[in-house]
Design a protein around this motif. Structure first.
Motif, short mmCIF file in Angstrom:
data_model
loop_
_atom_site.label_atom_id
_atom_site.label_comp_id
_atom_site.label_asym_id
_atom_site.label_seq_id
_atom_site.Cartn_x
_atom_site.Cartn_y
_atom_site.Cartn_z
N ILE B 297 -20.63 12.01 -11.04
CA ILE B 297 -19.27 12.41 -11.42
C ILE B 297 -18.38 11.20 -11.21
N ALA B 298 -17.56 10.89 -12.21
CA ALA B 298 -16.68 9.73 -12.11
C ALA B 298 -15.23 10.17 -12.23
N LEU B 299 -14.39 9.55 -11.43
CA LEU B 299 -12.95 9.83 -11.45
C LEU B 299 -12.26 8.50 -11.72
N LEU B 300 -11.67 8.37 -12.91
CA LEU B 300 -11.05 7.10 -13.28
C LEU B 300 -9.55 7.25 -13.35
N PRO B 301 -8.81 6.30 -12.77
CA PRO B 301 -7.35 6.38 -12.88
C PRO B 301 -6.93 6.16 -14.33
N ILE B 302 -5.93 6.90 -14.79
CA ILE B 302 -5.51 6.70 -16.18
C ILE B 302 -4.01 6.46 -16.26
N GLY B 303 -3.35 6.33 -15.11
CA GLY B 303 -1.92 6.03 -15.12
C GLY B 303 -1.10 7.24 -14.71
N ASP B 304 0.11 7.00 -14.24
CA ASP B 304 0.96 8.04 -13.65
C ASP B 304 0.14 8.76 -12.57
N ARG B 305 0.17 10.08 -12.54
CA ARG B 305 -0.65 10.75 -11.51
C ARG B 305 -1.90 11.37 -12.13
N PHE B 306 -2.35 10.80 -13.24
CA PHE B 306 -3.50 11.38 -13.94
C PHE B 306 -4.78 10.59 -13.68
N SER B 307 -5.87 11.32 -13.77
CA SER B 307 -7.18 10.67 -13.74
C SER B 307 -8.03 11.30 -14.82
N ASN B 308 -9.11 10.60 -15.14
CA ASN B 308 -10.05 11.12 -16.13
C ASN B 308 -11.35 11.43 -15.41
N ILE B 309 -11.95 12.55 -15.80
CA ILE B 309 -13.22 12.93 -15.17
C ILE B 309 -14.35 12.89 -16.18
N VAL B 310 -15.46 12.25 -15.81
CA VAL B 310 -16.68 12.34 -16.60
C VAL B 310 -17.74 12.87 -15.65
N TRP B 311 -18.21 14.06 -15.91
CA TRP B 311 -19.11 14.73 -14.97
C TRP B 311 -20.37 15.12 -15.72
N THR B 312 -21.49 14.57 -15.25
CA THR B 312 -22.77 14.81 -15.91
C THR B 312 -23.53 15.94 -15.23
N MET B 313 -24.13 16.81 -16.00
CA MET B 313 -24.86 17.96 -15.43
C MET B 313 -25.80 18.54 -16.48
N SER B 314 -26.52 19.58 -16.09
CA SER B 314 -27.45 20.19 -17.04
C SER B 314 -26.64 20.95 -18.10
N PRO B 315 -27.22 21.15 -19.29
CA PRO B 315 -26.49 21.85 -20.36
C PRO B 315 -26.00 23.23 -19.92
N LYS B 316 -26.84 23.92 -19.11
CA LYS B 316 -26.47 25.26 -18.69
C LYS B 316 -25.21 25.21 -17.81
N GLU B 317 -25.27 24.34 -16.81
CA GLU B 317 -24.12 24.18 -15.92
C GLU B 317 -22.87 23.80 -16.70
N SER B 318 -23.06 22.90 -17.68
CA SER B 318 -21.88 22.41 -18.39
C SER B 318 -21.21 23.52 -19.17
N SER B 319 -22.00 24.44 -19.73
CA SER B 319 -21.34 25.50 -20.48
C SER B 319 -20.64 26.47 -19.52
N GLU B 320 -21.21 26.65 -18.33
CA GLU B 320 -20.52 27.47 -17.33
C GLU B 320 -19.19 26.82 -16.91
N ARG B 321 -19.28 25.54 -16.61
CA ARG B 321 -18.08 24.85 -16.10
C ARG B 321 -17.02 24.69 -17.18
N LYS B 322 -17.45 24.65 -18.42
CA LYS B 322 -16.47 24.52 -19.50
C LYS B 322 -15.64 25.80 -19.62
N THR B 323 -16.31 26.92 -19.38
CA THR B 323 -15.62 28.18 -19.62
C THR B 323 -15.02 28.80 -18.35
#
Ligand code: FAD
Ligand code: SAM
Lengths: 325, 518
Positions: B297-323
């Motif tokens: 899981i990566a947390l990248l600063p994007i300016g102001d008080r925002f960050s960007n998240i790139v989080w890798t996981m199994s397809p099943k987990e990703s559909s759960e976490r998306k919803t």
């Protein structure tokens, strides 16, 4: 005479960054005597050149015979033609643009020699090297153009190019290939010789003959023709193969026999010129060599690069002396 | 080999000479049925072209030096690079892309929430943007420099902190939204007096125009057929154009690559990445990456008080976490970046490993004494959650006659390190330089030997980065006990051995080509 030619080379050393090599090569080869004999005949008649027997390492008998067959009498204005050499090129003319064919070495060397020509001519004619067409306004003749491997880049760089070759098949192929690209279709290809152009009193800002002089019958006469085609203040560029042990090993044994890059017999080692010989015959034709560079091949990258090492392939850039014609 | 077959066809069936051929290389000898269908349609396209020529219509079709297929970040970057160099700025260039962003002058509002698609641009990319004059525009928009990076894993055995100071740099990188990068390149292209034409359409077919028929009749046996000097491109809106060189910058599913018959190697990781924008209460100034049992899981600063998240996981987990609802997702993120899955790395274990590895340790860097930190808490999600599969794809060749691939068309990496587009900008820079060098010596810019120089320079660098990313992927998706220790050892080695760390940093910042051999 020998000391005179040494002096000449010393003078050249001051002119050029590569002069050191010319000087070294001259003293190393201890060949000045032979140079006198072989090339310093002022006589334009090829059959009056000293017989090769005077120097044991010189041309084999057969070469001499060929030249006599060619007959200076039969072709008074084509003294440079060497029929056997021309037949070799005629036989493989279809393959000029085959990047892996017999002319592969010329294709591989082309970027390197063109960048030498670019920098030399830009400096000499005060052209802008950051221009895409720095040769705009220059009339250039490519003597012994073959399939046009050099003529095409020169045209793309803006020059008005005339390409000539003694073999008609070559100029035909060159023309067909140039027509593929609108930029190169303006090249004027002609099956003729430098001597004929001299006769027609044509003049060019730059006269270029790459890898041709080793195939002509009389290099000294050939240089005189090139000089006569060069306009006052113009430039002459010649490239060729050195007559050294290394060139024998690389150009003949390796390229012709081991790697089969070139058909066997493409080169006649004994007719190669050393850099100092070339400088001297050009001097006699009132062209002062300003710069000489060698080409070295890197077998790992398959590319050529300019270097100070003149022992195999080298290229010379000269200017026409002001006081001549 | 291919040439001989063509020749044979030509001599055996005199009436059926193949005047043109579709672009293909020897490797495509095993033409699939779809390919041969394309071959035929391309031939049809060619014969209509001959009709056009007869009718004297050829002048009505645009002729260009270069056609760039795909006006994404990399395609536009390449056009900018051409427009910024003296020898290439006079080239006539066509850009083909139906993306409407190319037509309008996009104004990005600074108050818009950050887009989840971001890239970590390296110093090498920044200097490229400065060279072409696009960096000013980026600076007027949201972007975030970072000079620190912390990488750790869930086992609690190790962590590494990278600091720009270690390599004598001000920054390690800068995070910028893709739309800002794209718009800044576009605006710099629009401002220049570069001769470009934008075709708002899509490529549908392309064919190499060869003159073998004419040549055959004039000079039997002459081998010029590889040297047709133009490629004809047909577009979905019915337009056609000619170009001496086609640059495929049309992304991971490159159609140019397919039409040119360039084969690829690649695989899917049966893993997905979720990306989104998140908000903190404080400004984030560090890039964070934690390796979890399921992937990083990566947390990248994007300016102001925002960050960007790139989080890798199994397809099943990703559909759960998306919803799942937003609050739960925020909780899951904070968990994953803190105590979730395992403890914080202990300072005692650091010195422990430090001792064991002492024989390897060169001079210590300042950051090796820096303490482990916990990333700032996420308080809110600020964008939609996007999910996409991780895959890796590499074109075996980048060039064929008059066709060359750059960017994702040549290599697609997963967004783990935010490196995808940097590799593409590297391609754009090198290709424009190779073309400039070619022009300086009067070369035909579509000549394969010239394009191979580009390939020779870029392929090792891209493969190296892909191998690095693939290695990371493999090492962090398998949970083997012993491997965890090795992994921790690797972290400690990276933490303490300055030269190695310098290499990693300068490679990650795009300044070094051969991290392993220099
Ligand atoms: C969802 C997603 C998220 C990503 N997140 C990140 C990230 O966080 N960090 C990172 O570094 N990288 C990320 N990447 C990868 C990154 O976006 C790419 O590396 C980068 O966009 C590559 O740029 P490109 O110009 O080569 O291709 P693209 O951006 O894909 O552009 C291709 C262009 O070609 C056009 N096109 C395609 N086919 C045709 C055709 N037949 N005719 C005409 N035009 C055509 C398309 O319209 C498009 O504009 C992400 C990719 C995706 C898909
Ligand atoms: C080795 S090729 C070099 C071709 C070309 N200059 C190049 O470097 O790409 C030598 C060429 O010189 C031509 N040639 C040989 N003797 C010639 C002469 N006396 N006059 C004109 N051309 C000659 C040959 O036909 C052949 O095409």
């Amino acid at each position: 005479m020998a000391s005179k030619s040494l002096k000449l080379c010393r003078a050249l050393c001051n002119n050029t960054q590569h002069g050191r090599n010319i000087f070294l090569a001259l003293s190393a080869s201890r060949a000045s005597q032979r140079i006198q004999r072989r090339l310093f005949s002022n006589d334009p008649q090829p059959d009056l050149v000293d017989p090769p027997s005077t120097s044991p390492s010189e041309k084999p008998q057969s070469h001499d015979t060929r030249r006599n067959e060619g007959g200076a009498g039969r072709r008074p204005f084509s003294s440079s033609l060497n029929d056997v050499e021309l037949a070799k090129f005629s036989a493989i003319a279809e393959t000029w643009w085959d990047p892996v064919g017999p002319f592969k070495p010329l294709h591989a060397m082309n970027p390197t020699r063109v960048s030498f020509i670019r920098s030399a001519l830009c400096r000499h004619f005060r052209k802008d090297p950051s221009s895409a067409k720095p040769f705009e306004g220059l009339r250039i003749v490519d003597v012994g153009c073959g399939g046009g491997i050099l003529s095409e880049p020169l045209a793309r760089m803006g020059a008005t190019v005339v390409g000539i070759d003694a073999v008609e098949k070559n100029t035909k192929i060159a023309r067909l290939h140039a027509e593929l690209d609108p930029v190169t279709s303006s090249i004027e290809y002609c099956c003729t010789t430098a001597e004929k152009l001299v006769e027609e009193q044509r003049k060019f800002d730059a006269v270029i003959a790459l890898e041709v002089i080793e195939h002509v019958a009389d290099p000294a006469e050939f240089c005189k023709s090139l000089a006569a085609l060069t306009d006052t203040n113009g430039a002459t560029v010649i490239s060729t193969i050195n007559r050294s042990m290394r060139s024998y090993a690389t150009a003949i044994v390796a390229a012709e026999y081991l790697l089969h890059w070139l058909p066997r017999g493409t080169h006649q080692w004994s007719s190669f010129l050393t850099p100092e010989e070339l400088v001297l015959i050009l001097q006699r034709a009132s062209i002062s060599v300003q710069e000489i560079a060698g080409f070295v091949y890197n077998p790992l990258t398959g590319r050529w690069a300019l270097s100070d090492d003149l022992s195999v392939n080298f290229i010379a850039f000269g200017t026409k002396n002001m006081n001549s014609q | 080999m291919y040439r001989t077959t063509v020749r044979k066809i030509a001599s055996n069936y005199n009436t059926l000479r193949v005047p043109k051929r579709t672009l293909s290389n020897d490797a495509s000898a095993g033409i699939s049925s779809t390919n041969s269908a394309k071959f035929n349609s391309a031939l049809l396209a060619c014969s209509t072209f001959q009709e056009d020529e007869k009718l004297g219509m050829r002048n009505m079709i645009g002729q260009y030096d270069i056609a760039i297929v795909g006006g994404g970040m990399v395609g536009i970057a390449f056009a900018c690079a051409l427009s910024s160099m003296p020898l290439t700025k006079q080239l006539k260039v066509a850009i083909i892309d139906s993306n409407p962003a190319l037509g309008r002058r996009d104004c990005i509002e600074k108050t818009d929430l950050p887009d989840p698609r971001v890239s970590t641009v390296t110093p090498a990319t920044i200097s490229f943007f400065k060279d072409v004059g696009a960096w000013d525009y980026v600076q007027q928009n949201r972007h975030a420099f970072f000079d620190k990076m912390q990488v750790w894993d869930y086992t609690g055995l190790g962590y590494t902190r990278y600091n720009a100071r270690d390599v004598g740099k001000e920054i390690l990188g800068c995070v910028v939204e893709n739309k800002v990068l794209h718009a800044s390149l576009l605006s710099c292209l629009q401002k220049s007096d570069f001769h470009k034409t934008i075709y708002p359409s899509r490529l549908t077919s392309m064919a190499l125009q060869s003159h073998s028929k004419e040549v055959e009749s004039k000079l039997p046996g002459a081998k010029l057929c590889d040297h047709g000097s133009f490629v004809k491109l047909d577009l979905s809106n019915g337009d056609s154009l000619f170009a001496k060189l086609v640059v495929g910058a049309d992304g991971a599913k490159s159609y140019v690559r397919e039409l040119a018959g360039l084969k690829t190697t690649g695989w899917n990781y049966s893993q997905n990445a979720i990306i989104c924008t998140v908000e903190h209460n404080v400004e984030n100034q560090c890039a964070w990456q934690r390796f979890l049992p399921t992937g990083p899981i990566a947390l990248l600063p994007i300016g102001d008080r925002f960050s960007n998240i790139v989080w890798t996981m199994s397809p099943k987990e990703s559909s759960e976490r998306k919803t799942m609802n937003e609050d739960d997702f925020v909780k899951a993120v904070n968990h994953a970046l803190d105590y979730g899955y395992g403890p914080h790395p202990q300072s005692s274990s650091v010195s422990n490993y430090g001792d064991r590895l002492s024989w390897l340790i060169a001079d210590m860097t300042s950051s090796s004494k820096e303490c482990f930190e916990v990333p700032p808490k996420v308080v809110k999600i600020a964008s939609e959650r996007m999910v996409f599969p991780l895959s890796l794809l590499h074109s075996n060749d980048y060039a064929s006659n008059r066709v060359v691939l750059i960017g994702d068309a040549a290599h697609t990496v997963h967004p783990l390190a935010g490196q995808g587009v940097n590799l593409g900008f590297g391609d754009a820079t090198v290709l424009s330089k190779v073309i400039s060098d070619g022009i300086s010596i009067g070369s035909d810019i579509g000549e394969i030997s010239l394009l191979r120089k580009f390939e020779a320079e870029r392929k090792p660098a891209n493969i190296m980065m892909m191998a690095l990313l693939d290695g990371f992927q493999k090492a962090y998706t398998v949970d083997f006990g012993p491997l965890n220790v090795l992994r921790a050892a690797a972290f400690h080695a990276a933490q303490f051995i300055t030269p190695l760390k310098k290499n990693i940093i300068s490679y990650a910042t795009g300044e070094q080509k051969w991290p392993l051999f220099s």
